[in-house]
Write a protein that holds these residues in place. Sequence first.
Motif: not given
Length: 385
Positions: A16-20, A49-51, A119-123
Amino acid sequence: MTNAVNRQPIDVLFAISDTGGGHRSAAVAISAALEQMSGASITWAIEDLLQATNVPGVRSAPGLYDQLSTRWLKLYNFSFQLTNSQSTVSFLSRIVYLIARQNLNRLLTERRPRLVVVTHPLVHRLVCAARRRQHSFRVLTVVTDLVTLHASWSYPGVDLALTPTDEAYRLMHKRGMKSSQLRRCGFPVHPKFAAEQRDAPTARRDLGLEPDRFTVLLTAGGVGSGRLGELVQTLEQQMPDKQFLVVTGKNRALYEELRSGPRLPHTHVFGFVNNMEELMAASDVVVTKAGPGTLMEALVMRKPVIVTEAVGLQEHGNIDFVLNYELGFFCPTNERIVAAISQLEDPVRYAAIVERLKHAVPRDGAIQIARVIHQQLSLQPVGGS
């Protein structure tokens, strides 16, 4: 089911990413559905994953998103439009992966998942790039936007993508995803919402509220944004006979402001809550922004919605979804919100919306997704070298 604290091998990694709050909420909802179906037989974990990339700018995506979606919304929308092509997203993802590959490979080696659920499109591009190198697992994307999908959601490199709506399915197919890679499963709302069976008067009585008073739930999402304070004052002045449940989310300042001000006896103010399903069960109408999480929770609960605003271009299509299926109203002003609540007091009109909700929105999206996860776990993993 076990959500391991230490980085041990697991069956399912939610990437995921916790963007929102919506991407983590989706993972939590699906994991709860897996737990219902499997008990402790499937292990899982959630990782941002972004972090985890530790790439400057990318690793701070959650905080940056909060700023962009509140203070610099025009810049956020510009960024959405600027990057809204698969070639642009793929190019940027390759750069991020080249910088972050050691960190990502280390995490995936420690976790050794059999299935990665994104669950995040940038991952998912980052995950699939790592898989091609040295890992063996399947990749499943769960789309958490309803209608207005950024191009980054469409990526043929995943094994399967699950969409919440027919609109999302058609758009991803148009953008190059094969029919064999797509499936509509509904939105991943936590199973506790569908499990809540009490009628509104009973739920109100159990919560210590007036059971026979028309009740409106007002929420602005997890961060408690928007004109919520002003709206509460307007509704109290113009509809003093109604019962209002106000959820301010993590906006502590707004919570204190509303709690300290002169409130009508039938106005109840809450901060961040973990029993939203109970508050929705107790309500007749839900007033919310167009974020997909709270919006779909309300629709799964078969509650007519009044949508106040879209925060970011990706939420605009959610308003269209509500209006096209006649599930509620879009009311960008306080005056229109008052008028819509009055219209929903008409029992015939209210019943018609509830009937349409039964056919427009599946209640068991998270369970359907959990079933697909079970199927994917039974298949051979896809691996790199």
